[in-house]
Motif scaffolding. Sequence first.
Motif, PDB file in Angstrom:
ATOM      1  N   LYS A   1       0.836  -1.198   0.000  1.00 26.20           N
ATOM      2  CA  LYS A   1       0.000   0.000   0.000  1.00 26.20           C
ATOM      3  C   LYS A   1       0.873   1.251   0.000  1.00 26.20           C
ATOM      4  N   MET A   2       0.331   2.309  -0.515  1.00 29.23           N
ATOM      5  CA  MET A   2       1.029   3.578  -0.508  1.00 29.23           C
ATOM      6  C   MET A   2       1.160   4.059   0.938  1.00 29.23           C
ATOM      7  N   GLY A   3       2.324   4.594   1.266  1.00 29.08           N
ATOM      8  CA  GLY A   3       2.535   5.130   2.606  1.00 29.08           C
ATOM      9  C   GLY A   3       2.557   4.075   3.697  1.00 29.08           C
ATOM     10  N   PHE A   4       3.026   2.881   3.377  1.00 27.47           N
ATOM     11  CA  PHE A   4       3.058   1.782   4.340  1.00 27.47           C
ATOM     12  C   PHE A   4       3.809   2.162   5.619  1.00 27.47           C
ATOM     13  N   TYR A   5       4.859   2.999   5.476  1.00 25.17           N
ATOM     14  CA  TYR A   5       5.693   3.350   6.623  1.00 25.17           C
ATOM     15  C   TYR A   5       5.299   4.669   7.286  1.00 25.17           C
TER      16      TYR A   5
ATOM     17  N   CYS B   1       7.623   4.455  10.354  1.00 17.77           N
ATOM     18  CA  CYS B   1       8.882   5.151  10.041  1.00 17.77           C
ATOM     19  C   CYS B   1       8.550   6.313   9.114  1.00 17.77           C
ATOM     20  N   PRO B   2       7.965   7.375   9.674  1.00 16.93           N
ATOM     21  CA  PRO B   2       7.410   8.466   8.860  1.00 16.93           C
ATOM     22  C   PRO B   2       8.391   9.128   7.893  1.00 16.93           C
ATOM     23  N   LYS B   3       9.671   9.135   8.243  1.00 13.13           N
ATOM     24  CA  LYS B   3      10.658   9.819   7.406  1.00 13.13           C
ATOM     25  C   LYS B   3      11.307   8.904   6.375  1.00 13.13           C
ATOM     26  N   ALA B   4      10.877   7.648   6.329  1.00  8.06           N
ATOM     27  CA  ALA B   4      11.569   6.655   5.502  1.00  8.06           C
ATOM     28  C   ALA B   4      11.729   7.082   4.049  1.00  8.06           C
ATOM     29  N   GLU B   5      10.631   7.422   3.396  1.00  8.58           N
ATOM     30  CA  GLU B   5      10.709   7.735   1.965  1.00  8.58           C
ATOM     31  C   GLU B   5      11.479   9.027   1.713  1.00  8.58           C
ATOM     32  N   LYS B   6      11.420   9.968   2.662  1.00  7.02           N
ATOM     33  CA  LYS B   6      12.182  11.215   2.503  1.00  7.02           C
ATOM     34  C   LYS B   6      13.680  10.947   2.663  1.00  7.02           C
ATOM     35  N   ILE B   7      14.044  10.057   3.570  1.00 14.67           N
ATOM     36  CA  ILE B   7      15.453   9.697   3.751  1.00 14.67           C
ATOM     37  C   ILE B   7      16.016   9.098   2.466  1.00 14.67           C
ATOM     38  N   VAL B   8      15.232   8.214   1.855  1.00 17.86           N
ATOM     39  CA  VAL B   8      15.650   7.599   0.585  1.00 17.86           C
ATOM     40  C   VAL B   8      15.808   8.663  -0.496  1.00 17.86           C
TER      41      VAL B   8
ATOM     42  N   SER C   1      21.604   1.696   5.978  1.00 21.24           N
ATOM     43  CA  SER C   1      22.224   2.153   7.227  1.00 21.24           C
ATOM     44  C   SER C   1      21.516   3.387   7.777  1.00 21.24           C
ATOM     45  N   LEU C   2      21.158   4.307   6.889  1.00 23.69           N
ATOM     46  CA  LEU C   2      20.445   5.516   7.306  1.00 23.69           C
ATOM     47  C   LEU C   2      19.074   5.168   7.882  1.00 23.69           C
ATOM     48  N   LEU C   3      18.385   4.236   7.241  1.00 25.78           N
ATOM     49  CA  LEU C   3      17.051   3.856   7.695  1.00 25.78           C
ATOM     50  C   LEU C   3      17.102   3.055   8.992  1.00 25.78           C
ATOM     51  N   GLU C   4      18.124   2.236   9.149  1.00 27.79           N
ATOM     52  CA  GLU C   4      18.277   1.492  10.398  1.00 27.79           C
ATOM     53  C   GLU C   4      18.566   2.436  11.557  1.00 27.79           C
ATOM     54  N   ALA C   5      19.308   3.507  11.281  1.00 27.59           N
ATOM     55  CA  ALA C   5      19.597   4.495  12.329  1.00 27.59           C
ATOM     56  C   ALA C   5      18.331   5.240  12.736  1.00 27.59           C
ATOM     57  N   GLU C   6      17.434   5.464  11.767  1.00 23.78           N
ATOM     58  CA  GLU C   6      16.193   6.199  12.024  1.00 23.78           C
ATOM     59  C   GLU C   6      15.135   5.314  12.675  1.00 23.78           C
ATOM     60  N   CYS C   7      14.973   4.101  12.157  1.00 22.03           N
ATOM     61  CA  CYS C   7      13.924   3.210  12.688  1.00 22.03           C
ATOM     62  C   CYS C   7      14.369   1.765  12.460  1.00 22.03           C
ATOM     63  N   PRO C   8      15.089   1.198  13.425  1.00 24.07           N
ATOM     64  CA  PRO C   8      15.671  -0.147  13.280  1.00 24.07           C
ATOM     65  C   PRO C   8      14.627  -1.226  12.995  1.00 24.07           C
ATOM     66  N   GLY C   9      14.962  -2.080  12.030  1.00 23.82           N
ATOM     67  CA  GLY C   9      14.143  -3.258  11.762  1.00 23.82           C
ATOM     68  C   GLY C   9      12.784  -3.003  11.153  1.00 23.82           C
ATOM     69  N   ILE C  10      12.615  -1.852  10.516  1.00 27.84           N
ATOM     70  CA  ILE C  10      11.294  -1.496   9.992  1.00 27.84           C
ATOM     71  C   ILE C  10      11.222  -1.559   8.460  1.00 27.84           C
ATOM     72  N   VAL C  11      12.190  -0.963   7.780  1.00 31.22           N
ATOM     73  CA  VAL C  11      12.128  -0.846   6.315  1.00 31.22           C
ATOM     74  C   VAL C  11      12.914  -1.973   5.649  1.00 31.22           C
TER      75      VAL C  11
ATOM     76  N   THR D   1       4.400   0.276  -0.801  1.00 37.34           N
ATOM     77  CA  THR D   1       5.432  -0.421  -0.034  1.00 37.34           C
ATOM     78  C   THR D   1       4.809  -1.440   0.913  1.00 37.34           C
ATOM     79  N   GLY D   2       5.680  -2.157   1.608  1.00 39.76           N
ATOM     80  CA  GLY D   2       5.242  -3.227   2.496  1.00 39.76           C
ATOM     81  C   GLY D   2       5.864  -4.565   2.127  1.00 39.76           C
TER      82      GLY D   2
END
Length: 326
Positions: free
Chosen positions: A24-28, A32-39, A107-117, A143-144
């Motif tokens: 689904k769109m916006g799964f995180y 992990c609200p910042k996930a797609e912006k971090i990418v 690595s960036l995503l794990e630092a922000e929200c471990p084990g999520i993305v 995503t998902g």
Amino acid sequence: MGYFGIVILAFLVAFLGSARADLKMGFYDKSCPKAEKIVLDFVKEHIPNAPSLAAALIRMHFHDCFVRGCDGSILLNFTTASGNQTEKVAPPNLSVRGFSFIDRVKSLLEAECPGIVSCADIITLVTRDSIVVTGGPTWRVPTGRRDGTVSNATEALNNIPAPTSNISTLQTKFAAKGLNLKDLVLLSGAHTIGVAHCSSFSNRLYNFTGVGDQDPALDSEYAANLKARKCKTSTDNTTLVEMDPGSFRTFDLDYYTLVLKRRGLFQSDSALRTSSTTKTYITQLLSGSLQNFYSEFALSMEKMGRVGVKTGSAGQIRKHCAVVNS
């Protein structure tokens, strides 16, 4: 239907729905609200300095989805704990690159929200964002996805279409993934960017049928130019050739023009001329607008991104993309 029948039916619907948890769109958005912006921020920072990586990443995405679905199995290290060789060492993947790029995003995503993305979602998002940043089309990326735990070199060799494939082989391998001839034409359009090694098509120049001949389906003038300027020997394994000469960094329709002129580099490009269906699709794309191509390409990319995905409780979220969680 009696009361108990209705209850059982409701239970089955609920059970099947949870087992088939979808993307689904916006799964995180919550986890992990910042996930797609971090990418996106990482892609914006680094891809402009290495634009050729956009082509490499879309190829990685394609190769990943064609083996066990879009589950990040292409990222797993060269051998598994049991000693089996993984997809990375299969011949179709020896020239795939971008693994360190994916690892840095992870690595960036794990630092922000471990084990999520998941690593599978990272490949999909990075691919889309890289193409957009280099001026190409965008597409929806629900995503998902979860990460697979199995990676097998033989499966990669058997499932990924080779550059020497004819139209029958291409149709069969795409159909096995739920993709049709229109998807084949559109996804082949990604060859409008990037480069290829001479070794992936030199047989068309020097030894097509094993008697030192040239592929008659390849434009003779183009072949002569390649021999004189690029692939000067049949054993050249290092020289790179633009797949869409003149605009290999621009996501446009030129690739299709070259295919119709018998100037597609690969036999798999040339094969698109041998089917009336695929040739018609190409003609239609060329008679339309660039925006129409972008829209059609977007639909096929989203469709491919759903191939064999693992969702819900399937697979895992790898801590490191190259290693299955212990």
